[in-house]
Write a protein that holds these residues in place. Structure first.
Motif, PDB file in Angstrom:
ATOM      1  N   LEU A 146     -26.132  29.433   9.296  1.00 41.88           N
ATOM      2  CA  LEU A 146     -26.957  28.643  10.218  1.00 41.88           C
ATOM      3  C   LEU A 146     -27.389  27.338   9.567  1.00 41.88           C
ATOM      4  N   ARG A 147     -27.834  27.428   8.326  1.00 42.44           N
ATOM      5  CA  ARG A 147     -28.293  26.237   7.626  1.00 42.44           C
ATOM      6  C   ARG A 147     -27.159  25.220   7.459  1.00 42.44           C
ATOM      7  N   LYS A 193     -24.781  24.799   9.488  1.00 39.42           N
ATOM      8  CA  LYS A 193     -24.307  24.474  10.833  1.00 39.42           C
ATOM      9  C   LYS A 193     -22.911  25.008  11.106  1.00 39.42           C
ATOM     10  N   LYS A 194     -22.581  26.118  10.478  1.00 40.10           N
ATOM     11  CA  LYS A 194     -21.320  26.795  10.760  1.00 40.10           C
ATOM     12  C   LYS A 194     -21.474  27.781  11.920  1.00 40.10           C
ATOM     13  N   ASP A 205     -23.667  28.463  15.751  1.00 46.80           N
ATOM     14  CA  ASP A 205     -24.484  27.878  16.808  1.00 46.80           C
ATOM     15  C   ASP A 205     -25.624  28.818  17.197  1.00 46.80           C
ATOM     16  N   ALA A 241     -33.718  26.633   7.778  1.00 42.25           N
ATOM     17  CA  ALA A 241     -32.752  26.171   8.777  1.00 42.25           C
ATOM     18  C   ALA A 241     -33.479  25.741  10.049  1.00 42.25           C
ATOM     19  N   ASN A 242     -32.890  24.827  10.774  1.00 41.42           N
ATOM     20  CA  ASN A 242     -33.482  24.277  11.988  1.00 41.42           C
ATOM     21  C   ASN A 242     -33.146  25.168  13.175  1.00 41.42           C
ATOM     22  N   ARG A 244     -29.496  27.049  16.945  1.00 37.72           N
ATOM     23  CA  ARG A 244     -29.857  25.836  16.231  1.00 37.72           C
ATOM     24  C   ARG A 244     -30.596  24.923  17.200  1.00 37.72           C
ATOM     25  N   ASP A 301     -30.743  21.832  17.251  1.00 38.62           N
ATOM     26  CA  ASP A 301     -30.047  20.583  17.552  1.00 38.62           C
ATOM     27  C   ASP A 301     -28.869  20.752  18.513  1.00 38.62           C
TER      28      ASP A 301
END
Length: 286
Positions: free
Chosen positions: A74-75, A77-78, A80, A96-97, A228, A230
């Motif tokens: 997750l951190r 961005k691998k 979703d 992580a976001n 995430r 974003d």
């Protein structure tokens, strides 16, 4: 990360062509190893296929070897979306976001919470926490709520330091492994999720008279689906609708789904409060 996910890639689901409405050409979902990894993947396939159909894009599952593997993905961005335990979610938010958006509700319980239990063999003379002094004990994973955080807090609240109270403490890696370790006399006691214990009995992994419960926690908020922050807002809305509409399908040890209901970050403050009471630094644990 490639090493963590190689064993799962071959089983990834891929049906529909990606929707041009979103930048992503597929949705990647991380799954924690609450059960045996392959069993967790197999039990998730119908849900992932239904999700894929509703989203109109391929949905690919990834299973890490431990809870931290999903957080790291997750951190980086691998991933979703991910299915995390309550404690691993609280840890994930420190690095992580991400945010929780839904929890499973099943027909069996109609609830979005569960409990931690300490189990021993039924034929043993162990009947209380006090009886466990000097015996062997299994937690699940350092990042597990029901398999570590809440039972550890319960032991300390009862006046017992897990570091000194047991003759040996181990981390089994999954709830199923802990259950079997007790049933097969590898350890004398273990902390596990109540619903996973019930599922193990229903699947006849152990007999209903093999183990007994000598301690239970209070209610723990159910394991959340997280995304995430974003991600495209339109994609988030579509994901939330898709999960809410998934019904009458099996979801791992939890049973048959009656949909995923909305949740939010604040629902997991009880987990953070428990970690704080234990003087745990969630960021450093990650």
């Amino acid at each position: 990360m490639k090493r963590l996910f190689n064993c799962i890639r071959a089983a990834a689901l891929s049906f529909a062509v990606a929707s041009p409405a979103f930048a992503a050409d597929q949705l990647t979902i991380g799954l924690i190893p609450a059960e045996d990894s392959q069993a967790m993947l197999e039990s998730s396939k119908q849900v992932l296929a239904a999700l894929e159909k509703q989203l109109g894009m391929p949905v690919k599952p990834y299973m890490a070897t431990d809870y931290n593997g999903v957080i790291e993905a997750l951190r980086a961005k691998k991933l979703d979306v991910a299915y995390l335990g309550p404690f691993s979610y609280a840890m994930a938010t420190t690095v992580a976001n991400v945010e929780a958006f839904a929890v499973a509700v099943t027909k069996k319980t109609g609830q979005s919470s569960y409990k931690s239990q300490i189990i021993v063999r039924k034929d043993s003379n162990l009947n209380s926490i006090a009886d466990l002094k000097g015996h062997t004990f299994a937690f699940v994973d350092p990042s597990s709520a029901s398999g570590h955080l809440f039972p550890k807090a319960g032991l300390i609240a009862a006046g017992y330091d897990p570091e000194k109270f047991f003759s040996r403490v181990m981390f089994s890696g999954s709830h199923d492994a802990s259950i079997l370790s007790v049933a097969n006399k590898k350890v004398e006691a273990a902390a596990v999720a109540d619903r996973i214990l019930n599922a193990a009995i229903l699947k006849e992994q152990i007999g209903k008279d093999d183990v007994k419960v000598i301690w239970s926690s209070g209610a723990i908020p159910e394991s959340p689906m997280v995304w995430r922050k974003d991600l495209d807002p339109a994609l988030k809305e579509k994901i939330a609708r898709a999960f809410a509409g998934i019904k009458d399908l099996p979801w791992g040890d939890q049973g048959v789904l009656n949909g995923f209901q909305p949740t939010n970050d604040a629902a997991y403050n009880i987990v953070r409060d428990t970690a704080s009471a234990l003087k745990l630094d969630l960021r450093s644990m990650k």
